[in-house]
Motif scaffolding. Structure first.
Motif, short mmCIF file in Angstrom:
data_model
loop_
_atom_site.label_atom_id
_atom_site.label_comp_id
_atom_site.label_asym_id
_atom_site.label_seq_id
_atom_site.Cartn_x
_atom_site.Cartn_y
_atom_site.Cartn_z
N HIS A 76 0.88 -1.16 -0.07
CA HIS A 76 -0.06 0.01 -0.07
C HIS A 76 0.90 1.34 -0.09
CE1 HIS A 76 -4.06 1.68 1.47
NE2 HIS A 76 -3.54 2.31 0.85
N ASN A 77 1.85 1.11 0.76
CA ASN A 77 2.62 2.46 0.83
C ASN A 77 3.58 2.65 -0.26
OD1 ASN A 77 3.71 4.89 2.55
ND2 ASN A 77 5.64 3.69 2.65
N ASN A 84 1.62 4.02 -2.91
CA ASN A 84 1.50 5.51 -2.43
C ASN A 84 2.57 6.49 -3.07
OD1 ASN A 84 0.49 7.54 -0.79
ND2 ASN A 84 1.75 6.90 0.98
N ARG A 141 2.70 6.91 -6.56
CA ARG A 141 1.52 8.02 -7.06
C ARG A 141 2.23 9.27 -6.50
NH1 ARG A 141 -3.51 6.66 -4.60
NH2 ARG A 141 -2.38 7.58 -2.84
N GLN A 142 2.92 9.51 -5.51
CA GLN A 142 3.38 10.76 -5.07
C GLN A 142 4.74 11.13 -6.00
OE1 GLN A 142 4.54 10.27 -1.00
NE2 GLN A 142 2.35 10.25 -0.29
N ARG A 191 -11.50 13.36 -13.34
CA ARG A 191 -10.80 12.99 -12.07
C ARG A 191 -10.08 11.86 -12.11
NH1 ARG A 191 -13.92 14.06 -6.58
NH2 ARG A 191 -11.71 13.58 -5.80
N LEU A 223 -2.19 16.60 -12.02
CA LEU A 223 -2.19 17.38 -10.84
C LEU A 223 -3.70 17.81 -10.59
CD1 LEU A 223 -0.62 17.70 -8.35
CD2 LEU A 223 0.00 20.20 -9.32
N ARG A 243 -5.95 15.02 -9.83
CA ARG A 243 -5.66 14.31 -8.50
C ARG A 243 -6.32 15.22 -7.38
NH1 ARG A 243 -2.36 11.63 -4.92
NH2 ARG A 243 -0.53 12.28 -4.30
N LEU A 244 -5.77 16.34 -7.57
CA LEU A 244 -6.42 17.28 -6.65
C LEU A 244 -8.00 17.61 -6.67
CD1 LEU A 244 -3.53 19.73 -6.05
CD2 LEU A 244 -4.19 18.23 -4.47
N ASN A 245 -8.58 17.33 -8.07
CA ASN A 245 -9.80 17.86 -8.21
C ASN A 245 -9.72 19.57 -8.07
OD1 ASN A 245 -12.44 18.05 -9.15
ND2 ASN A 245 -13.36 17.48 -7.15
N TYR A 256 8.89 23.21 -8.21
CA TYR A 256 8.98 21.83 -8.97
C TYR A 256 10.29 21.74 -9.75
CZ TYR A 256 4.40 20.41 -6.84
OH TYR A 256 3.33 19.99 -5.94
N HIS A 281 11.09 11.61 1.16
CA HIS A 281 10.09 12.37 1.58
C HIS A 281 9.06 11.48 2.34
CE1 HIS A 281 10.52 16.66 0.62
NE2 HIS A 281 10.67 16.44 -0.75
N ASN A 282 8.47 10.64 1.72
CA ASN A 282 7.63 9.52 2.42
C ASN A 282 8.04 9.14 3.64
OD1 ASN A 282 7.11 6.32 2.37
ND2 ASN A 282 5.41 7.67 2.09
N ASN A 311 8.33 11.48 6.41
CA ASN A 311 7.13 11.72 7.06
C ASN A 311 6.61 10.68 8.02
OD1 ASN A 311 6.21 14.25 6.06
ND2 ASN A 311 5.19 13.41 4.30
N ASN A 331 0.09 14.54 -0.49
CA ASN A 331 0.90 13.42 -0.04
C ASN A 331 1.16 13.21 1.25
OD1 ASN A 331 1.18 13.19 -2.93
ND2 ASN A 331 3.23 14.41 -3.11
N ASP A 346 0.44 10.08 3.71
CA ASP A 346 1.73 9.46 4.52
C ASP A 346 1.15 9.14 6.01
OD1 ASP A 346 3.42 9.05 2.61
OD2 ASP A 346 4.51 11.02 2.91
N MET A 371 -1.01 6.20 6.04
CA MET A 371 -0.18 4.86 6.01
C MET A 371 0.16 4.69 7.59
SD MET A 371 0.20 3.74 3.14
CE MET A 371 -0.69 4.47 1.83
#
Lengths: 306, 304
Positions: free
Chosen positions: A31-32, A35, A38-39, A145, A221, A224-226, A236, A272-273, A276, B80, B84, B87
């Protein structure tokens, strides 16, 4: 050399993954990892375009702003009732045209890429803010979306788009004459010109690719954010450059590859992930990212000198 | 070549190892307690730093593990980092959205993962949110009315400069103010006009009102920018001595103006208290207690 430098960032990635698996119980789960994939998709797609530009020994500082403009244009057409197809096409077209303008100024007018794209960065951001009055545009149809939030099987659509673009870029760079020209120009532009390559066209194309992919990122983007944010994509360009450099592509041009870039994007995304998940403040995350980039460039420099 | 590989490996292992160790001890110590995620919009603005500090203080006191992520004003980054936090299987998510629309996808992800969501300061325009915690603008408007009444000895003529019509801040502040003023029979609101929270507009609207009204005792502006604009107009008309101006928000310029005696008062939000109340509410939610879908946070009147 190519193989070794790819190997090097790959090792860095593997070490990072192993380290984080021990440090956090939440990291190494399917799952991560999905994640994370996608990030990173937005940054990776920008970085693919950036790879072309940097291989010709150029730079594109305008990708973040072009992303924002594409995203706002697409969003405003969508909320204005235009068909999804037209809205997306317009977003992609905006990125492509701005990329073309960048390319022409760099290749034909012989202006420095740093300055050209710095100017474009300001222009595209200004147009975005003007067009949107500084307000986000939100609320799209479910059909749109899906591009950002949907899945095929368990794989998110942005990840699929990223992988498709990766494959296409790989084939272009490895298997086509155009790809060889890109490397040749970055290696020695005069020699490339003397051997009959139309360097202006090839260089311009690199910026067009970068602009087009900024458009793709902008559309994803927004989906993804709608919501399309006029301030989206700020900074970026630096993340994209960082991914390219971490992937072992030389800022002097001519050396590097797209596989390195996806590895670089993965390293940044996982960093980053992971940080976090480890509850490290965003200020230290920034320090960590900077340190990793510096270490990577340091090692790259040393290996070149040897 | 080999040396370099080892060097990279060492650096990464040490970095990750150090961070990892810190975390492991924390995890094992507090495994029993609650784990709450806090996603703030930015830490480059003292308001949101106070909000975060308030939340951290409260969490520490209640023995709650609080995981904070900072979006640096980037809606995509916020999405994002909220993913996390999901998660990490937090028990409750407290979100201070960068953008009310863009945050909806992230809230929907939390809803899918059965993690209750609380919003702070800014609301979300979709998804399931169990509670919203924000300043009590109605109460703030009433505070302004009471202050003006006291200042005028409960008798006089008042002008109201309204914010952008339709915004919740303008609506609530106006509602509280007018309700408050009604309690004083001898005070009359002689004019109310929108000046869109804008300083220049506050000035021109006030100029017009000054032309048509020869007798004004006080002005209440829905925000400080309009109040400061109105002060300029009043000064130009040479009527500063007769008119009391009250603003809202306590922006730096306004607080300075209050100190200089030009602005009579302004009303400040309490971001630290907002953070504390968010954590308290999150604790209640985690323990399956009922919470209100909107919790107003009291404001503070600044008069010196």
């Amino acid at each position: 050399m190519d193989l070794i430098s790819r190997f090097k960032s790959g090792i860095g990635l593997i070490v990072l993954v192993i380290g984080l698996s021990f440090a956090s119980d939440y990291f190494l789960t399917v799952h991560n990892l999905i994640n994370v994939a996608r990030q990173i998709s937005i940054n990776a797609i920008l970085a693919f375009g950036m790879t072309f530009v940097i291989l010709t020994s150029g730079i594109d500082l305008s990708v973040g702003s072009m992303l924002a403009l594409s995203s706002i244009i697409t969003a405003s057409l969508l909320t204005g009732g235009y068909p999804i197809f037209i809205a997306i096409l317009a977003g992609l077209l905006v990125g492509t045209l701005l990329g073309l303008a960048n390319g022409l100024m760099v290749a034909k007018a012989k202006m420095p890429a740093f300055i050209v794209t710095l100017g474009m960065m300001a222009i595209a951001r200004g147009l975005t803010l003007d067009y949107s009055n500084g307000r986000p545009i939100s609320g799209f149809d479910e059909g749109f979306r899906i591009i950002g939030a949907g899945h095929i099987g368990f794989i998110p659509i942005p990840v699929i788009v990223m992988i498709l673009i990766l494959l296409i870029c790989y084939i272009i760079l490895k298997k086509t004459p155009f790809g060889r020209y890109i490397y040749a120009i970055g290696g020695n532009e005069n020699a490339a010109k003397l051997s009959g390559i139309n360097t202006d066209v090839v260089k311009t194309s690199a910026y067009v690719i970068s602009g087009f992919l900024a458009g793709v990122s902008g559309v994803i983007l927004a989906a993804r954010l709608n919501s399309a944010q006029p301030t989206a994509g700020t900074g970026y360009e630096l993340n994209a450059i960082a991914a390219v450099v971490l992937g072992g592509t030389s800022l002097a041009g001519g050396r590097g590859n797209i596989i390195g870039t996806i590895i670089g994007a993965l390293i940044i995304g996982i960093l980053h992930n992971g940080l976090n998940l480890l509850d490290v403040s965003s200020f230290y995350q920034s320090v960590a990212k900077g340190a990793v980039i510096l270490v990577a460039v340091f090692l790259d420099r040393r290996s070149k000198r040897n | 070549m080999r040396n370099k590989l080892i060097a990279i490996a060492l650096i990464l292992v040490v970095a990750v190892g150090v961070l990892g160790c810190q975390n492991n001890t924390k995890q094992s110590k507090e495994k029993e307690g609650l784990k709450i995620g806090l996603a703030v919009s930015t830490q480059n603005n003292p308001f949101f730093v106070d909000l975060k500090n308030g939340a951290e203080k409260k969490a520490k006191k209640l023995g709650i593990e609080l995981l904070t992520v900072d979006a640096q004003d980037d809606a995509a980054k916020q999405q994002n980092s909220i993913e996390d936090l999901i998660m990490k299987e937090v028990d409750v998510l407290i979100i201070n959205p960068v953008d009310g629309d863009a945050v909806v996808s992230a809230i929907e992800s939390a809803n899918e993962a059965d993690i209750p969501v609380i919003t702070v300061d800014r609301g979300a325009n979709g998804g399931e949110v169990v509670s919203h915690i924000a300043s009590d603008n109605v109460e703030g408007g009433k505070m302004a009315a009471d202050f003006i009444a006291k200042k005028l000895n409960e008798k006089g003529k008042v002008v109201e400069l309204e914010g952008i019509p339709g915004t919740s801040a303008a609506r609530d502040r106006g509602k509280g103010f007018n309700k408050g003023i009604k309690e004083y029979g001898d005070i009359e609101v002689i004019a109310n006009q929108p000046a869109d929270f804008n300083r220049a507009k506050g000035m021109t609207v006030m100029e017009n009102i000054l032309q048509s009204e020869s007798n004004i005792d006080a002005v209440f502006a829905h925000n400080d920018s309009m109040a400061l604009g109105a002060i300029e107009a009043i000064k130009a008309a040479d009527r500063s001595d007769e008119i009391t101006v009250v603003g809202f928000d306590a922006i730096d310029d306004a607080v300075k103006s209050v100190k200089e005696g030009k602005l009579a008062a302004t009303i400040a939000q309490k971001p630290g208290l907002m953070g504390e109340m968010a954590v308290e509410t999150a604790k209640k939610v985690a323990n399956d207690k009922k919470v209100k879908d909107y919790t107003p946070v009291p404001l503070k009147l600044i008069t010196e």
